[in-house]
Design a protein around this motif. Structure first.
Motif, PDB file in Angstrom:
ATOM      1  N   ARG A 138      -4.481 -43.228  31.813  1.00 47.70           N
ATOM      2  CA  ARG A 138      -4.833 -42.622  33.094  1.00 47.70           C
ATOM      3  C   ARG A 138      -6.341 -42.640  33.319  1.00 47.70           C
ATOM      4  NH1 ARG A 138      -1.444 -39.801  30.265  1.00 47.70           N
ATOM      5  NH2 ARG A 138      -3.020 -38.398  29.434  1.00 47.70           N
ATOM      6  N   ASN A 139      -6.737 -43.077  34.514  1.00 45.51           N
ATOM      7  CA  ASN A 139      -8.134 -42.981  34.918  1.00 45.51           C
ATOM      8  C   ASN A 139      -8.177 -42.335  36.293  1.00 45.51           C
ATOM      9  OD1 ASN A 139     -10.733 -43.379  35.969  1.00 45.51           O
ATOM     10  ND2 ASN A 139     -11.060 -45.135  34.641  1.00 45.51           N
ATOM     11  N   PRO A 140      -8.376 -40.995  36.342  1.00 40.87           N
ATOM     12  CA  PRO A 140      -8.369 -40.297  37.627  1.00 40.87           C
ATOM     13  C   PRO A 140      -9.478 -40.772  38.570  1.00 40.87           C
ATOM     14  CG  PRO A 140      -8.643 -38.749  35.778  1.00 40.87           C
ATOM     15  CD  PRO A 140      -8.579 -40.126  35.206  1.00 40.87           C
ATOM     16  N   GLN A 141     -10.602 -41.223  37.992  1.00 45.83           N
ATOM     17  CA  GLN A 141     -11.718 -41.735  38.800  1.00 45.83           C
ATOM     18  C   GLN A 141     -11.256 -42.870  39.722  1.00 45.83           C
ATOM     19  OE1 GLN A 141     -14.646 -42.287  35.623  1.00 45.83           O
ATOM     20  NE2 GLN A 141     -16.122 -42.682  37.240  1.00 45.83           N
ATOM     21  N   TRP A 142     -10.438 -43.764  39.171  1.00 44.40           N
ATOM     22  CA  TRP A 142      -9.957 -44.919  39.945  1.00 44.40           C
ATOM     23  C   TRP A 142      -8.577 -44.675  40.517  1.00 44.40           C
ATOM     24  CZ3 TRP A 142     -11.036 -48.691  35.351  1.00 44.40           C
ATOM     25  CH2 TRP A 142     -12.402 -48.821  35.172  1.00 44.40           C
ATOM     26  N   ASN A 143      -8.048 -43.436  40.336  1.00 45.97           N
ATOM     27  CA  ASN A 143      -6.687 -43.123  40.768  1.00 45.97           C
ATOM     28  C   ASN A 143      -5.703 -44.123  40.160  1.00 45.97           C
ATOM     29  OD1 ASN A 143      -4.745 -41.610  42.037  1.00 45.97           O
ATOM     30  ND2 ASN A 143      -4.935 -42.678  43.989  1.00 45.97           N
ATOM     31  N   LEU A 144      -5.895 -44.399  38.865  1.00 48.98           N
ATOM     32  CA  LEU A 144      -5.122 -45.434  38.184  1.00 48.98           C
ATOM     33  C   LEU A 144      -4.245 -44.823  37.101  1.00 48.98           C
ATOM     34  CD1 LEU A 144      -4.626 -48.486  37.595  1.00 48.98           C
ATOM     35  CD2 LEU A 144      -6.563 -48.366  36.037  1.00 48.98           C
ATOM     36  N   ILE A 145      -2.963 -45.167  37.136  1.00 50.36           N
ATOM     37  CA  ILE A 145      -2.036 -44.811  36.069  1.00 50.36           C
ATOM     38  C   ILE A 145      -1.338 -46.090  35.638  1.00 50.36           C
ATOM     39  CG2 ILE A 145       0.085 -43.577  35.465  1.00 50.36           C
ATOM     40  CD1 ILE A 145      -0.758 -41.395  37.425  1.00 50.36           C
ATOM     41  N   VAL A 146      -1.388 -46.366  34.327  1.00 45.04           N
ATOM     42  CA  VAL A 146      -0.706 -47.528  33.762  1.00 45.04           C
ATOM     43  C   VAL A 146       0.426 -47.009  32.884  1.00 45.04           C
ATOM     44  CG1 VAL A 146      -0.930 -49.565  32.309  1.00 45.04           C
ATOM     45  CG2 VAL A 146      -2.840 -48.875  33.770  1.00 45.04           C
ATOM     46  N   ASP A 147       1.645 -47.462  33.185  1.00 44.64           N
ATOM     47  CA  ASP A 147       2.810 -47.082  32.387  1.00 44.64           C
ATOM     48  C   ASP A 147       3.027 -48.117  31.291  1.00 44.64           C
ATOM     49  OD1 ASP A 147       3.853 -44.699  33.756  1.00 44.64           O
ATOM     50  OD2 ASP A 147       4.058 -46.064  35.458  1.00 44.64           O
ATOM     51  N   CYS A 148       3.305 -47.624  30.089  1.00 45.52           N
ATOM     52  CA  CYS A 148       3.495 -48.509  28.948  1.00 45.52           C
ATOM     53  C   CYS A 148       4.748 -48.108  28.178  1.00 45.52           C
ATOM     54  CB  CYS A 148       2.309 -48.410  27.981  1.00 45.52           C
ATOM     55  SG  CYS A 148       0.727 -48.837  28.717  1.00 45.52           S
ATOM     56  N   GLU A 149       5.342 -49.109  27.546  1.00 46.11           N
ATOM     57  CA  GLU A 149       6.375 -48.861  26.548  1.00 46.11           C
ATOM     58  C   GLU A 149       6.037 -49.735  25.357  1.00 46.11           C
ATOM     59  OE1 GLU A 149      11.151 -49.213  25.632  1.00 46.11           O
ATOM     60  OE2 GLU A 149      10.484 -49.267  27.714  1.00 46.11           O
ATOM     61  N   ILE A 150       6.033 -49.137  24.164  1.00 47.63           N
ATOM     62  CA  ILE A 150       5.664 -49.866  22.960  1.00 47.63           C
ATOM     63  C   ILE A 150       6.816 -50.797  22.574  1.00 47.63           C
ATOM     64  CG2 ILE A 150       4.773 -49.677  20.606  1.00 47.63           C
ATOM     65  CD1 ILE A 150       3.141 -48.176  22.959  1.00 47.63           C
ATOM     66  N   LEU A 151       6.502 -52.092  22.405  1.00 49.21           N
ATOM     67  CA  LEU A 151       7.515 -53.104  22.114  1.00 49.21           C
ATOM     68  C   LEU A 151       7.494 -53.543  20.655  1.00 49.21           C
ATOM     69  CD1 LEU A 151       6.892 -55.348  25.257  1.00 49.21           C
ATOM     70  CD2 LEU A 151       8.647 -53.580  24.986  1.00 49.21           C
ATOM     71  N   VAL A 152       6.293 -53.730  20.089  1.00 48.79           N
ATOM     72  CA  VAL A 152       6.158 -54.219  18.718  1.00 48.79           C
ATOM     73  C   VAL A 152       5.051 -53.442  18.015  1.00 48.79           C
ATOM     74  CG1 VAL A 152       5.562 -56.211  17.250  1.00 48.79           C
ATOM     75  CG2 VAL A 152       6.849 -56.573  19.368  1.00 48.79           C
ATOM     76  N   VAL A 153       5.337 -52.959  16.812  1.00 47.35           N
ATOM     77  CA  VAL A 153       4.326 -52.354  15.944  1.00 47.35           C
ATOM     78  C   VAL A 153       4.497 -52.991  14.570  1.00 47.35           C
ATOM     79  CG1 VAL A 153       3.439 -50.240  14.878  1.00 47.35           C
ATOM     80  CG2 VAL A 153       4.375 -50.167  17.196  1.00 47.35           C
ATOM     81  N   TRP A 196       2.439 -53.165  30.250  1.00 48.74           N
ATOM     82  CA  TRP A 196       1.232 -52.675  30.933  1.00 48.74           C
ATOM     83  C   TRP A 196       1.547 -52.795  32.417  1.00 48.74           C
ATOM     84  CZ3 TRP A 196      -3.217 -50.530  29.013  1.00 48.74           C
ATOM     85  CH2 TRP A 196      -4.331 -50.457  29.855  1.00 48.74           C
ATOM     86  N   ILE A 197       2.002 -51.682  33.001  1.00 49.09           N
ATOM     87  CA  ILE A 197       2.506 -51.709  34.379  1.00 49.09           C
ATOM     88  C   ILE A 197       1.737 -50.701  35.223  1.00 49.09           C
ATOM     89  CG2 ILE A 197       4.543 -51.381  35.833  1.00 49.09           C
ATOM     90  CD1 ILE A 197       6.204 -52.023  33.240  1.00 49.09           C
ATOM     91  N   GLY A 198       1.045 -51.196  36.248  1.00 54.06           N
ATOM     92  CA  GLY A 198       0.293 -50.317  37.133  1.00 54.06           C
ATOM     93  C   GLY A 198      -0.092 -51.054  38.398  1.00 54.06           C
ATOM     94  N   GLY A 199       0.120 -50.434  39.540  1.00 57.14           N
ATOM     95  CA  GLY A 199      -0.199 -51.093  40.812  1.00 57.14           C
ATOM     96  C   GLY A 199       0.570 -52.401  40.912  1.00 57.14           C
ATOM     97  N   PRO A 200      -0.139 -53.514  41.201  1.00 54.05           N
ATOM     98  CA  PRO A 200       0.548 -54.787  41.366  1.00 54.05           C
ATOM     99  C   PRO A 200       0.836 -55.492  40.029  1.00 54.05           C
ATOM    100  CG  PRO A 200      -1.790 -55.084  41.747  1.00 54.05           C
ATOM    101  CD  PRO A 200      -1.573 -53.607  41.481  1.00 54.05           C
ATOM    102  N   ILE A 201       0.451 -54.867  38.915  1.00 54.70           N
ATOM    103  CA  ILE A 201       0.553 -55.540  37.619  1.00 54.70           C
ATOM    104  C   ILE A 201       1.782 -55.065  36.847  1.00 54.70           C
ATOM    105  CG2 ILE A 201      -0.580 -55.874  35.386  1.00 54.70           C
ATOM    106  CD1 ILE A 201      -3.255 -55.625  36.773  1.00 54.70           C
ATOM    107  N   ASN A 202       2.637 -56.020  36.446  1.00 54.79           N
ATOM    108  CA  ASN A 202       3.793 -55.753  35.600  1.00 54.79           C
ATOM    109  C   ASN A 202       3.745 -56.783  34.483  1.00 54.79           C
ATOM    110  OD1 ASN A 202       6.247 -55.414  34.354  1.00 54.79           O
ATOM    111  ND2 ASN A 202       7.405 -55.228  36.252  1.00 54.79           N
ATOM    112  N   THR A 203       3.067 -56.409  33.384  1.00 52.57           N
ATOM    113  CA  THR A 203       2.741 -57.386  32.353  1.00 52.57           C
ATOM    114  C   THR A 203       3.038 -56.837  30.960  1.00 52.57           C
ATOM    115  OG1 THR A 203       0.465 -56.577  32.235  1.00 52.57           O
ATOM    116  CG2 THR A 203       0.887 -58.404  33.763  1.00 52.57           C
ATOM    117  N   VAL A 204       2.812 -57.694  29.963  1.00 53.53           N
ATOM    118  CA  VAL A 204       2.916 -57.299  28.559  1.00 53.53           C
ATOM    119  C   VAL A 204       1.598 -57.643  27.878  1.00 53.53           C
ATOM    120  CG1 VAL A 204       4.081 -57.748  26.350  1.00 53.53           C
ATOM    121  CG2 VAL A 204       5.423 -57.602  28.468  1.00 53.53           C
ATOM    122  N   VAL A 205       1.045 -56.667  27.154  1.00 53.44           N
ATOM    123  CA  VAL A 205      -0.186 -56.846  26.390  1.00 53.44           C
ATOM    124  C   VAL A 205       0.190 -56.983  24.921  1.00 53.44           C
ATOM    125  CG1 VAL A 205      -2.285 -55.679  25.595  1.00 53.44           C
ATOM    126  CG2 VAL A 205      -1.636 -55.571  28.016  1.00 53.44           C
TER     127      VAL A 205
END
Length: 128
Positions: A47-62, A72-81
């Protein structure tokens, strides 16, 4: 599809770099405030309140200390890091891949610039 692929090198140990990628308090110093836990299936947010940004994550590999992957999902981005680490001759090599971009657009370029910038912050955290 477009993907970000970046490589970094650190003089810190692989375990120190792994800790910086997986410890919530350390992540907050170089990415954003978060409730991250390196547990497969854990859902968290950056979360970055300054940019009004929330990125939703789910852990896939450890795979400590070699590989970490999460959505790594937030705004127009639906990706995997995915972070891949290896240590050789006192140098830790860190590879970042972010996949799932539709094209090389503003979101893609923003993410690419953002990661390069944030990893500079990671270097400072590791040196402290």
């Amino acid at each position: 599809m477009a993907e970000i692929s970046l490589d970094f090198q650190f003089t810190s140990s692989i375990n120190a770099v792994w800790n910086a990628l997986t410890d919530s308090d350390t992540l907050a110093k170089w990415i954003m405030a978060n409730d991250f836990k390196p547990i497969v299936g854990h859902k968290c947010q950056f979360r970055n309140p300054q940019w009004n940004l929330i990125v939703d994550c789910e852990i896939l590999v450890v795979d400590e200390p070699n590989k970490l992957s999460y959505t790594w999902i937030g705004g127009p981005i639906n990706t995997v890091v995915t972070w891949t680490l290896k240590e050789e001759d006192g140098t830790t090599y860190l590879h970042l891949e972010q996949t799932g971009f539709e094209k090389e657009d503003q979101a893609f370029n923003g993410a690419k610039y953002g990661w390069a910038n944030m990893v500079e912050g990671l270097k400072k955290v590791l040196e402290a």
